[in-house]
Design an enzyme around this catalytic site. Structure first.
Site, PDB file in Angstrom:
ATOM      1  N   LEU A 110      -0.059  -1.930  11.061  1.00  0.00           N
ATOM      2  CA  LEU A 110       0.755  -2.894  10.321  1.00  0.00           C
ATOM      3  C   LEU A 110       1.987  -2.138   9.852  1.00  0.00           C
ATOM      4  O   LEU A 110       1.878  -0.984   9.421  1.00  0.00           O
ATOM      5  CB  LEU A 110      -0.001  -3.453   9.111  1.00  0.00           C
ATOM      6  CG  LEU A 110      -1.094  -4.488   9.389  1.00  0.00           C
ATOM      7  CD1 LEU A 110      -1.845  -4.814   8.100  1.00  0.00           C
ATOM      8  CD2 LEU A 110      -0.511  -5.762   9.992  1.00  0.00           C
ATOM      9  N   ASP A 111       3.156  -2.767   9.922  1.00  0.00           N
ATOM     10  CA  ASP A 111       4.357  -2.037   9.537  1.00  0.00           C
ATOM     11  C   ASP A 111       4.417  -1.841   8.021  1.00  0.00           C
ATOM     12  O   ASP A 111       3.621  -2.394   7.258  1.00  0.00           O
ATOM     13  CB  ASP A 111       5.620  -2.700  10.101  1.00  0.00           C
ATOM     14  CG  ASP A 111       5.897  -4.080   9.531  1.00  0.00           C
ATOM     15  OD1 ASP A 111       5.688  -4.279   8.317  1.00  0.00           O
ATOM     16  OD2 ASP A 111       6.337  -4.958  10.287  1.00  0.00           O
ATOM     17  N   TYR A 112       5.375  -1.050   7.603  1.00  0.00           N
ATOM     18  CA  TYR A 112       5.482  -0.599   6.213  1.00  0.00           C
ATOM     19  C   TYR A 112       5.522  -1.761   5.224  1.00  0.00           C
ATOM     20  O   TYR A 112       4.907  -1.711   4.154  1.00  0.00           O
ATOM     21  CB  TYR A 112       6.742   0.258   6.082  1.00  0.00           C
ATOM     22  CG  TYR A 112       6.983   0.865   4.723  1.00  0.00           C
ATOM     23  CD1 TYR A 112       6.192   1.910   4.257  1.00  0.00           C
ATOM     24  CD2 TYR A 112       8.020   0.407   3.912  1.00  0.00           C
ATOM     25  CE1 TYR A 112       6.419   2.484   3.015  1.00  0.00           C
ATOM     26  CE2 TYR A 112       8.258   0.974   2.668  1.00  0.00           C
ATOM     27  CZ  TYR A 112       7.455   2.012   2.223  1.00  0.00           C
ATOM     28  OH  TYR A 112       7.681   2.579   0.992  1.00  0.00           O
TER      29      TYR A 112
END
Length: 250
Positions: A110-112
């Site tokens: 999952l991105d930041y």
């Protein structure tokens, strides 16, 4: 024929990953660096298959005992990067779950700025199996969008969209709530390309202001709170392996 049924044995990178040392990709880097030997000779071919696992050495040491397959569910908070290290010094997912041991692998990322469910495991082949689009595992997200997508926009997303030369397969989209300036959508994907949902929404003029993964295949975020981690029941792990025809991982 799948790797685990091959009469000449498994590929060396898969063997190393299955013993919990690292991911398959990292194992390939170790092979390229000459860190892996077989019968005293460096292995330089990532595709080489080996049956005599006991003769493999990593940095001169035999492989550790293959760990019992484990899975965990973790609620990744926004502001945590899905990586082992970050040059910018931001908190990483693996800093948060260090208590699980040194050889934990995330199933996908999952991105930041996204949050929600991350499945973790201690075996690289299991992570790879759960990630592969061919396995057909669906990922479901709740998405808050600034701006309102029209019914035609949503229909296009369901049919599949070509953006900057990248083809995105159709995604299931349900409008859960709609106000004048924003929507809450529920989106279900199979592929899960990098930043796929954000790119789809931006393509139609919207902006994702919150993105929460709620489901990954049979796993649900449920009542997990941010930064909370729970183990998956071993009986469920066993059933899942049998359903995926991956008994060799048990």
């Amino acid at each position: 024929m799948s790797d685990h049924l091959h009469p000449e044995g498994d590929k060396i990178a898969k063997i190393i990953a299955s013993h919990g040392l690292c991911s398959r990709r990292e194992a390939e880097r170790w092979i390229d660096a000459g860190r892996i030997t077989y019968l005293g000779t460096p292995l330089l071919d990532c595709a080489q298959r080996i049956k005599d696992v006991e003769s493999i050495r990593v940095d001169g040491k035999p492989l550790p005992t293959k760990p019992k397959l484990s899975l965990w569910l973790y609620y990744k908070p926004k502001g945590v990067i899905t990586s082992h290290k970050d040059p910018q010094g931001r908190p990483t997912l693996f800093d948060q779950v260090r208590h699980l041991g040194d050889h934990v692998i995330s199933v996908g990322r999952l991105d930041y700025n996204s949050e929600g469910l991350i499945v973790l495991t201690n075996q690289g082949p299991m992570a790879r199996l759960l990630e592969l689009p061919a396995t057909g595992i669906k990922r479901t997200y709740r998405v808050r969008v600034f701006g309102v997508l029209s019914p035609d926009d949503i229909a296009a997303i369901k049919d599949g969209v070509l953006i900057d030369g990248v083809q995105y397969q159709g995604a299931d989209v349900v409008v859960e709530r709609e106000e004048k300036s924003y929507q809450w959508l529920r989106m279900t994907l199979i592929e899960g390309k990098n930043r796929e949902i954000r790119r789809l929404i931006e393509h139609f003029g919207g902006q994702v202001t919150r993105l929460i993964r709620t489901h990954y295949g049979p796993f649900s975020l449920g009542t997990l709170e941010p930064d909370q981690c729970v183990a998956v029941d071993p009986a469920f792990v066993e059933r899942l392996c049998r359903e995926l025809h991956a008994d060799e991982l048990l």
